[in-house]
Design an enzyme around this catalytic site. Structure first.
Site, short mmCIF file in Angstrom:
data_model
loop_
_atom_site.label_atom_id
_atom_site.label_comp_id
_atom_site.label_asym_id
_atom_site.label_seq_id
_atom_site.Cartn_x
_atom_site.Cartn_y
_atom_site.Cartn_z
N ARG A 33 93.55 67.11 53.65
CA ARG A 33 93.89 66.08 52.63
C ARG A 33 92.64 65.62 51.89
O ARG A 33 92.67 65.26 50.72
CB ARG A 33 94.61 64.88 53.25
N TYR A 86 105.18 62.15 28.46
CA TYR A 86 106.15 62.74 29.38
C TYR A 86 107.01 61.65 30.03
O TYR A 86 106.48 60.60 30.44
CB TYR A 86 105.39 63.54 30.44
N ASP A 162 96.52 63.56 28.83
CA ASP A 162 97.31 64.63 29.44
C ASP A 162 97.36 65.75 28.39
O ASP A 162 98.03 65.62 27.36
CB ASP A 162 98.71 64.09 29.77
N LYS A 187 102.28 74.10 34.75
CA LYS A 187 102.64 74.73 33.47
C LYS A 187 101.68 75.89 33.15
O LYS A 187 101.63 76.84 33.88
CB LYS A 187 102.66 73.66 32.38
C1 PLP Z 1 103.15 66.81 29.75
C2 PLP Z 1 103.49 66.68 31.20
N1 PLP Z 1 102.71 65.94 31.99
C3 PLP Z 1 102.97 65.80 33.30
C4 PLP Z 1 104.07 66.39 33.88
C5 PLP Z 1 104.34 66.19 35.34
O1 PLP Z 1 103.85 67.28 36.05
P1 PLP Z 1 104.45 67.79 37.46
O2 PLP Z 1 105.89 68.15 37.22
O3 PLP Z 1 103.57 68.94 37.79
O4 PLP Z 1 104.32 66.65 38.42
C6 PLP Z 1 104.91 67.19 33.10
C7 PLP Z 1 106.10 67.84 33.71
O5 PLP Z 1 106.96 68.35 33.04
C8 PLP Z 1 104.61 67.33 31.71
O6 PLP Z 1 105.39 68.07 30.91
#
Ligand code: PLP
Length: 373
Positions: A33, A86, A162, A187
């Site tokens: 961890r 998101y 992000d 992704k």
């Molecule tokens: C732009 C974006 N940020 C964060 C996330 C969250 O990521 P995770 O599903 O890997 O936790 C997503 C998930 O679809 C996303 O599209």
């Protein structure tokens, strides 16, 4: 050549002490961890890709976002965030963070001035996303950082972004002065729709502050996920080149299908509202292409998805396979109809995550799908 998988939770205590009684052997690794050689190897790769001093890997993009924000903002303090982020991020900020006494001011649109004006003396984090979901909105990140510095000096809020939809191949926000860049590595970074993962990159000092939260909140990456992510990263530039080229061709083709398609959103198109900013900051625009059908209502959009053969009906993005979804029924279903309308997410909006298949096959599939609309 490959990265070995240290699939163990714990490591032997050091067997030797120096003259002062301090442990001297294998002191780097204690408990997975807190750190693991396979995970550390992938963190180094991510840091190199972002041009960062350090990076940290997490069990999901959400774990990366949560640990990063709470490293810099706490009770009685504030976040200023773009409203088009998101959906999971919106829920995290509005539910968990609010309950912790950490408030969020949401700012609509992509005007740097509006984001900076929304900040107060208690704002600790400015939270951005680029390009956004589903319309690929891009904001002038450089201007945000510059204006924050001008207004708050050295004590300006930390800027977190992000950049999942861009990938470090297309955009490296640290070069524009951002403090931490975050990805859902689920992704593009992994690229094969078989891992849930997140990463954060930035200066060593800031990443170390996030590391404390990773240990406390426990969202560390599993070594096998780190192995898969490292394997995916080997082809990231090849895959991104294909995503960028295919999505551009698909966007152009859709824009020409004027009898069925009302509008297309992809940053390489001159018709995109942020075309100029995107061109200035980014070298490519990724695989997301969003369009609105001329037929209103969700029935036509559903028919298109049913008629498509190459584009799988599925959420998410960033894998080699092409996917199609209806944001009003999937990624933005939790929003109220009024909120969706304000964002322009009407029932006939379709989002494509364009993969790396043969582009002529993809366009042929879309022509077939649109006939059903
Ligand atoms: C732009 C974006 N940020 C964060 C996330 C969250 O990521 P995770 O599903 O890997 O936790 C997503 C998930 O679809 C996303 O599209």
């Amino acid at each position: 050549v490959g990265t070995p998988i240290y699939q163990n939770s714990t490591f032997l205590f050091p067997r030797r002490r120096d003259e002062d009684g301090h442990w001297v052997d294998n002191a780097d690794w204690m408990y997975t961890r807190q750190g693991n050689p396979t995970v550390a190897a992938v963190e180094q790769k991510v840091a190199a890709l972002e041009g960062a001093e350090a990076a940290l890997a997490f069990s999901s993009g959400m774990a990366a976002i949560a640990s990063s924000v709470v490293a810099f903002a706490g009770q009685g303090e504030g976040i200023v965030a773009m409203s088009e982020v998101y959906g999971g991020t919106v829920a995290l900020f509005n539910d968990q963070f609010k309950a912790m006494g950490l408030s969020t001011t949401w700012v609509e649109g992509v005007r740097p001035e509006a984001l900076v004006e929304a900040c107060t003396e208690s704002t600790r984090v400015v939270y951005l996303e680029m390009p956004t979901n589903p319309f690929n909105r891009c904001l002038d990140v450089r201007a945000v950082v510059r204006m924050l510095g001008k207004r708050f000096g050295r004590n300006r809020p930390k800027v977190l972004i992000d950049a999942t939809f861009a990938s470090p191949v297309n955009y490296r926000p640290l070069e524009d002065g951002v403090d931490l860049v975050i990805h859902s590595a689920t992704k593009y970074l992994n690229g094969h729709s078989d891992v849930i993962a997140g990463v954060v990159a930035g200066s060593k000092a800031l990443v170390d502050r996030v590391r404390v939260q990773m240990k406390n909140l426990g969202g560390s990456m599993d070594p096998h996920a780190a192995f898969l992510l490292a394997r995916g990263l080997k082809t990231l530039p090849l895959r991104m080149r294909a995503h960028n080229a295919n999505a551009h061709a698909v966007a152009q083709a859709l824009e020409s299908m004027t009898s069925k398609v009302e509008q297309v959103w992809y940053p390489s198109l001159e018709s995109h509202p942020d075309h100029r900013v995107a061109r200035r900051l980014m070298s490519g625009y990724g695989g997301i292409v969003t369009f609105r059908l001329k037929s209103a209502g969700s029935r036509a959009a559903r028919r298109v998805l049913e008629a498509l053969e190459l584009f799988y009906p599925a959420p998410s993005l960033g894998g080699v396979e092409s996917l199609a979804s209806i944001p009003s029924l999937t990624s933005h279903a939790a929003l109220s109809p009024a909120a969706r309308k304000r964002l322009g997410i009407t029932p006939s909006v379709i989002r494509l995550a364009v993969g790396v298949e043969d582009v002529d096959d993809l366009v042929t599939d879309l022509r077939r799908g649109l006939k059903a609309a």
